[in-house]
Design an enzyme around this catalytic site. Sequence first.
Site, PDB file in Angstrom:
ATOM      1  N   GLY A  75      15.553  -9.209  14.251  1.00 23.81           N
ATOM      2  CA  GLY A  75      14.460  -9.044  13.306  1.00 23.81           C
ATOM      3  C   GLY A  75      14.082  -7.594  13.095  1.00 23.81           C
ATOM      4  O   GLY A  75      13.494  -7.239  12.070  1.00 23.81           O
ATOM      5  N   GLY A  76      14.395  -6.736  14.067  1.00 22.79           N
ATOM      6  CA  GLY A  76      14.145  -5.309  13.924  1.00 22.79           C
ATOM      7  C   GLY A  76      12.681  -4.960  13.716  1.00 22.79           C
ATOM      8  O   GLY A  76      11.777  -5.718  14.063  1.00 22.79           O
ATOM      9  N   CYS A  78      10.874  -4.652  10.891  1.00 22.09           N
ATOM     10  CA  CYS A  78      10.140  -5.439   9.906  1.00 22.09           C
ATOM     11  C   CYS A  78       9.524  -6.688  10.528  1.00 22.09           C
ATOM     12  O   CYS A  78       8.334  -6.950  10.384  1.00 22.09           O
ATOM     13  CB  CYS A  78      11.064  -5.841   8.757  1.00 22.09           C
ATOM     14  SG  CYS A  78      10.261  -6.914   7.541  1.00 22.09           S
ATOM     15  N   SER A 183      14.972   2.269  11.952  1.00 22.58           N
ATOM     16  CA  SER A 183      14.239   3.507  12.171  1.00 22.58           C
ATOM     17  C   SER A 183      13.151   3.307  13.211  1.00 22.58           C
ATOM     18  O   SER A 183      12.847   2.189  13.619  1.00 22.58           O
ATOM     19  CB  SER A 183      13.607   3.984  10.853  1.00 22.58           C
ATOM     20  OG  SER A 183      12.668   3.027  10.377  1.00 22.58           O
ATOM     21  N   GLY A 218      -1.903  10.601   8.166  1.00 22.83           N
ATOM     22  CA  GLY A 218      -0.979  10.159   7.121  1.00 22.83           C
ATOM     23  C   GLY A 218      -1.630   9.109   6.248  1.00 22.83           C
ATOM     24  O   GLY A 218      -2.280   8.190   6.752  1.00 22.83           O
ATOM     25  N   SER A 219      -1.462   9.238   4.917  1.00 24.77           N
ATOM     26  CA  SER A 219      -2.112   8.285   4.000  1.00 24.77           C
ATOM     27  C   SER A 219      -1.096   7.618   3.075  1.00 24.77           C
ATOM     28  O   SER A 219      -1.337   7.451   1.882  1.00 24.77           O
ATOM     29  CB  SER A 219      -3.194   8.998   3.178  1.00 24.77           C
ATOM     30  OG  SER A 219      -2.630  10.048   2.392  1.00 24.77           O
ATOM     31  N   ILE A 222       1.691   2.724   5.284  1.00 24.36           N
ATOM     32  CA  ILE A 222       1.283   2.219   6.593  1.00 24.36           C
ATOM     33  C   ILE A 222      -0.165   2.583   6.887  1.00 24.36           C
ATOM     34  O   ILE A 222      -0.972   1.730   7.276  1.00 24.36           O
ATOM     35  CB  ILE A 222       2.216   2.758   7.696  1.00 24.36           C
ATOM     36  CG1 ILE A 222       3.644   2.258   7.470  1.00 24.36           C
ATOM     37  CG2 ILE A 222       1.729   2.323   9.077  1.00 24.36           C
ATOM     38  CD1 ILE A 222       4.672   2.888   8.411  1.00 24.36           C
ATOM     39  N   GLU A 225      -2.625   0.569   4.640  1.00 25.56           N
ATOM     40  CA  GLU A 225      -2.774  -0.835   5.044  1.00 25.56           C
ATOM     41  C   GLU A 225      -3.634  -0.971   6.293  1.00 25.56           C
ATOM     42  O   GLU A 225      -4.487  -1.864   6.384  1.00 25.56           O
ATOM     43  CB  GLU A 225      -1.399  -1.468   5.264  1.00 25.56           C
ATOM     44  CG  GLU A 225      -0.631  -1.718   3.978  1.00 25.56           C
ATOM     45  CD  GLU A 225       0.661  -2.484   4.196  1.00 25.56           C
ATOM     46  OE1 GLU A 225       1.278  -2.881   3.186  1.00 25.56           O
ATOM     47  OE2 GLU A 225       1.074  -2.687   5.357  1.00 25.56           O
ATOM     48  N   HIS A 500      -0.770 -19.509 -19.080  1.00 16.64           N
ATOM     49  CA  HIS A 500      -2.205 -19.265 -19.209  1.00 16.64           C
ATOM     50  C   HIS A 500      -2.984 -20.344 -18.466  1.00 16.64           C
ATOM     51  O   HIS A 500      -2.648 -21.510 -18.556  1.00 16.64           O
ATOM     52  CB  HIS A 500      -2.612 -19.276 -20.684  1.00 16.64           C
ATOM     53  CG  HIS A 500      -4.083 -19.097 -20.908  1.00 16.64           C
ATOM     54  ND1 HIS A 500      -4.703 -17.871 -20.783  1.00 16.64           N
ATOM     55  CD2 HIS A 500      -5.061 -19.993 -21.210  1.00 16.64           C
ATOM     56  CE1 HIS A 500      -6.003 -18.017 -21.016  1.00 16.64           C
ATOM     57  NE2 HIS A 500      -6.235 -19.300 -21.283  1.00 16.64           N
TER      58      HIS A 500
END
EC number: 1.8.1.4
Length: 520
Positions: A75-76, A78, A183, A218-219, A222, A225, A500
């Site tokens: 699954g790594g 993610c 990564s 950092g923006s 990640i 969220e 609709h």
Amino acid sequence: MRILVTSVIALASSAAAFSPITTFRSSVTALEASKCGQYDFDVAIIGCGVGGHGAALHARAQGLETAVFSGADIGGTCVNRGCVPSKALLAASGRVREMKNDEHLKSLGITVDGEVKYDRQGIADHATNLANRVKGNLEASLVGLGVQVIEGRGSLTGNAHEVKDEATGKIYTFKDIILAPGSVPFVPPGITVDEKTVFTSDGALKLPYVPEWVAIVGSGYIGLEFSDVYTALGSEVTFIEAMDNIMPTFDREIAKMAERLLIRDRPIDYRTSVFAAEVIPGIPGEKPVTIKMIDAKTKEHVETIEVDAAMIATGRVPNTKNMGLENRGITVNRGFVAVNEKMEVLTSHDEGATVIPNLYCIGDANGKMMLAHAASAQGISAVENIVGREHVVNHEAIPAACFTHPEIAMVGPTEEQCIERAKAEGWTLGKSQGNFRANSKALAEGEGQGIAKVLFNKDTGKVVAVHIIGLHAADLIQECANAVAAGTTVQELSMMVHTHPTLSEVMDEAFKGAVGMSSH
């Protein structure tokens, strides 16, 4: 032909009908007893995240004998430490935010008596349980299709067709090899991570506690969220951003609206054009985290703050260390493996680099687009090229999404990039917009804030990019990505019927507006 995937065998309730470990052991015995042809398998996949999994499934569908080296991480990122568990946290915290929004509830005729409470551990367990369930499903699909899952991490040897199982030392042979190592979080120099008070997304997803004040370095996707999660659960947030603008990678018009909807109305402030030069962990509930900031240009000290926790969301770097790349003459750039359009590995990023036969690299490790679904698409593409059907992934048709409340989604370049491209290539850029405030379904939900912006080539009518902020933007973007992929024109899209009343009519308004029509 055979394909090999190395992975950790995890038992999941959804896979209780069989024993993966028994299946693995018996299949390895069969492998030892009867090797087919010149190689043990047709294809090896080193890494078992979404990209490796997608490649393995497609390889089996093509009749290839496949093995996956999972490195004990089916699954790594993610599934275990990224997309999946973070969506669980966002879903739970989003419910808390909704139920605490008295004004919104009152507009719908709803009143909540008493205080809205949540169980922090229960929310954390929801994320963990979801990740385990999805991981079990992935493993079951591999085993069910006959993919060999090898528990160790795979590494390259000096032989073009060999992969070494680092857990056992055993060497297997393959006709083709796909690198899919994924990564890991990037931690800038000067920042000390203890995954308790100073943590990456890996630690944040465990939600061990809810800090009163958390700084997010950092923006990007990640960080944004997690600001959504933390503020919904009662935290105050301070963004620390090295670039001049908050959310620097987003389309500027969308970023400005996101600042209004996701930052100004919440207990969030931010610093821009500064580096978190030093981050010193604290002790939960006892000692604060110390963050020393310097000017991004002059490198002079600007400010020092003390917070309860700090999350480091400064991006990710390839997990390509200790893979034996040097044994195959591969030179990486900041860890990234160079590939061509067919995902074939190149000797380096330099001009004149040559293709290394029978070796491919997909996903975050090649740096083309660090998204799980992009990795899966690249894995499928690599297998297509392995079996002789030339294929190239159109990365500009791959959508992306940020699952805040409201969501942000996009496909293709930003408007700023489109303006530059149109000028350089000699075509005229068109722009049309749909509005959530004019959409019946959005208004029924009390969620009328947001826009959908369509950027198109006026000369050909083809959609170049779409940027959306608003309710369920992550779902709306898929129609747009399909249009980019298929080369569909705004003239064609304007005549397609949208249900609709649904949110898809926001897109209908934008498509019709592009050709001078009005949407009812």
